[in-house]
Enzyme design. Structure first.
Site, short mmCIF file in Angstrom:
data_model
loop_
_atom_site.label_atom_id
_atom_site.label_comp_id
_atom_site.label_asym_id
_atom_site.label_seq_id
_atom_site.Cartn_x
_atom_site.Cartn_y
_atom_site.Cartn_z
CB CYS A 1 -0.96 -0.01 1.17
SG CYS A 1 -2.01 -1.46 1.21
CG HIS B 1 -3.21 3.38 2.22
ND1 HIS B 1 -3.63 3.03 0.97
CD2 HIS B 1 -3.34 2.27 3.01
CE1 HIS B 1 -3.99 1.75 0.98
NE2 HIS B 1 -3.83 1.28 2.20
CG ASN C 1 -6.70 -0.81 1.44
OD1 ASN C 1 -5.99 -0.44 0.50
ND2 ASN C 1 -6.20 -1.21 2.59
O1 UT7 Z 1 -3.77 -1.30 3.55
C1 UT7 Z 1 -3.15 -1.91 4.61
C2 UT7 Z 1 -3.54 -1.30 5.80
N1 UT7 Z 1 -4.69 -1.96 6.40
C3 UT7 Z 1 -5.34 -1.28 7.29
O2 UT7 Z 1 -5.05 -0.14 7.51
C4 UT7 Z 1 -6.39 -1.98 8.12
C5 UT7 Z 1 -6.21 -1.58 9.55
N2 UT7 Z 1 -7.17 -2.19 10.47
C6 UT7 Z 1 -8.47 -1.86 10.43
O3 UT7 Z 1 -8.92 -1.09 9.62
C7 UT7 Z 1 -9.36 -2.47 11.50
O4 UT7 Z 1 -8.57 -3.11 12.47
C8 UT7 Z 1 -10.38 -3.48 10.92
C9 UT7 Z 1 -11.43 -2.72 10.11
C10 UT7 Z 1 -9.69 -4.51 10.06
C11 UT7 Z 1 -11.10 -4.20 12.06
O5 UT7 Z 1 -11.71 -3.28 12.93
P1 UT7 Z 1 -11.63 -3.50 14.51
O6 UT7 Z 1 -12.42 -2.41 15.10
O7 UT7 Z 1 -10.19 -3.60 14.86
O8 UT7 Z 1 -12.42 -4.88 14.69
P2 UT7 Z 1 -11.90 -6.31 15.18
O9 UT7 Z 1 -10.94 -6.91 14.20
O10 UT7 Z 1 -11.43 -6.15 16.59
O11 UT7 Z 1 -13.25 -7.16 15.16
C12 UT7 Z 1 -14.33 -6.82 16.01
C13 UT7 Z 1 -15.49 -7.76 15.78
C14 UT7 Z 1 -15.16 -9.25 15.88
O12 UT7 Z 1 -16.23 -9.86 16.58
P3 UT7 Z 1 -16.11 -10.26 18.13
O13 UT7 Z 1 -14.94 -11.21 18.19
O14 UT7 Z 1 -15.83 -8.95 18.84
O15 UT7 Z 1 -17.43 -10.87 18.43
C15 UT7 Z 1 -15.17 -9.70 14.44
O16 UT7 Z 1 -15.52 -11.07 14.31
O17 UT7 Z 1 -16.08 -7.58 14.48
C16 UT7 Z 1 -16.26 -8.84 13.85
N3 UT7 Z 1 -16.11 -8.69 12.43
C17 UT7 Z 1 -17.12 -8.46 11.56
N4 UT7 Z 1 -18.44 -8.35 11.74
C18 UT7 Z 1 -19.20 -8.11 10.65
C19 UT7 Z 1 -14.94 -8.70 11.72
N5 UT7 Z 1 -15.21 -8.49 10.42
C20 UT7 Z 1 -16.54 -8.34 10.29
C21 UT7 Z 1 -17.39 -8.08 9.20
N6 UT7 Z 1 -18.71 -7.96 9.42
N7 UT7 Z 1 -16.92 -7.92 7.94
#
Ligand code: UT7
Length: 319
Positions: free
Chosen positions: A113, A246, A276
């Site tokens: 990225c 980005h 992204n």
């Molecule tokens: O280009 C490279 C750079 N990449 C990035 O910059 C990405 C950076 N990271 C992020 O943007 C965020 O960390 C994410 C968007 C990937 C995730 O957000 P988060 O607030 O850190 O959520 P999490 O991974 O802690 O997941 C929270 C919950 C989980 O459920 P439980 O375990 O709390 O019950 C996941 O299973 O959200 C759930 N979950 C979803 N629910 C519905 C994860 N993906 C989904 C989904 N739809 N697509």
């Protein structure tokens, strides 16, 4: 001598695919989760046969047209991509062939990225050295090919597309400062750990990410590297006319703008409708803001990327 941007172009494949469309395709997600956690509402996904070189070619043709430069006049072509058409030849050589240019140097940059920011920095150095005069820089990706569609934590985040710029050697200001960094000890938090062995992909050919770890790291280094290029150019971050970070997550974008003291209205945001697109995210956003008239000649624009490696890069230029 400066490297001056004289044309931009972009290409998005097909029609937007909304979060609800993904849910309707059987992915265990919902619009509310994706919008509140990421700001993404839709993305573009290429048809199975469409390649990065095809998207990059169209973006390049549009940038060349705006720049009023013939493809035959280019003396360097750099493509930032992590989803090349082939192992080799490079996507840059494939696009060169399709453009009908012969003789220009052509190579790919693999910085995920941050690839476009890296490629701009490389182009700037070639132009400033006096060795090259007209350079095409492209970011092109078909990230949908490396997504595990059963992993809802990653597959909803990415999209496909390409953006391009044409740079020329000029006495008028252009790129004012660039920076690139990497920390390979963090390779484990974002990667595609597949390999080719015996003519087959072995290991895991899909994108894997520790989202929260990437999130924290991205906010810190996007702020640090923006400060770094502004310091080199002798300006304050709040004096930048436009910030194009980005486009991965609206929360990362907003946190970066806030840390830098840059007003929300000065931050270009396309993550809502592009998702992204990795190396394509910055040039796609740049082209959108140039073509809709937000970015004007003489304004200072700061572009920056962060991604797998880990890598991060930035370029500050006067448009
Ligand atoms: O280009 C490279 C750079 N990449 C990035 O910059 C990405 C950076 N990271 C992020 O943007 C965020 O960390 C994410 C968007 C990937 C995730 O957000 P988060 O607030 O850190 O959520 P999490 O991974 O802690 O997941 C929270 C919950 C989980 O459920 P439980 O375990 O709390 O019950 C996941 O299973 O959200 C759930 N979950 C979803 N629910 C519905 C994860 N993906 C989904 C989904 N739809 N697509």
């Amino acid at each position: 001598m400066y490297a001056r941007l004289i044309g931009t172009g972009s290409c998005l494949p097909g029609n937007p695919v909304t979060n609800n469309d993904l849910a309707a395709r059987g992915i265990d997600t919902n619009d509310e989760w994706v919008v509140t956690r990421t700001g993404i509402r839709s993305r573009y996904l290429a048809e199975p046969g469409t390649t990065s070189s095809e998207l990059g070619l169209v973006a390049a043709q549009r940038a060349l047209e705006m720049a009023n430069v013939a493809a035959s006049d280019l003396d360097l072509i750099i493509v930032a991509t992590s989803t090349p058409d082939f192992i080799f030849p490079s996507t840059a050589c494939l696009i060169q062939g399709k453009l009908g240019n012969k003789g220009a140097a052509a190579f790919d940059v693999q910085a995920v990225c941050s690839g476009f920011a890296y490629a701009l920095g490389i182009a700037d150095k070639f132009i400033r050295s006096g060795s090259h005069k007209k350079v095409l820089v492209i970011g092109a990706e078909v990230f949908s090919r490396i997504l595990d569609w059963s992993d809802r934590g990653t597959c909803v985040l990415f999209g496909d597309g390409a953006g391009a710029v044409v740079l020329e050697a000029s006495e008028k200001p252009g790129i004012l400062a660039t920076a690139m960094h990497a920390d390979g000890s963090l390779s484990g938090i974002l990667n595609v750990p597949g390999q080719i062995a015996g003519g087959q992909v072995t290991g895991d050919p899909f994108l894997r990410m520790d989202g929260p770890a990437v999130f924290k790291f991205a906010v810190r280094v996007l702020a640090d590297i923006a400060e770094e290029v502004c310091q080199v150019a002798g300006i304050k971050t709040c004096d930048v006319d436009w910030l194009i970070p980005h486009q991965a997550n609206i929360r990362i974008i907003e946190a970066t703008g806030k840390r830098l003291g840059i007003d929300r209205e000065k931050v270009i945001v396309t993550v809502a409708h592009h998702g992204n697109t990795s190396a394509a995210s910055v040039p796609l956003a740049l082209d959108e803001a140039v073509r809709d008239g937000r970015i004007q000649r003489g304004q200072k624009v700061l572009v920056e990327g962060v991604g797998g490696g880990f890598t991060w890069g930035a370029a500050l230029f006067e448009f």
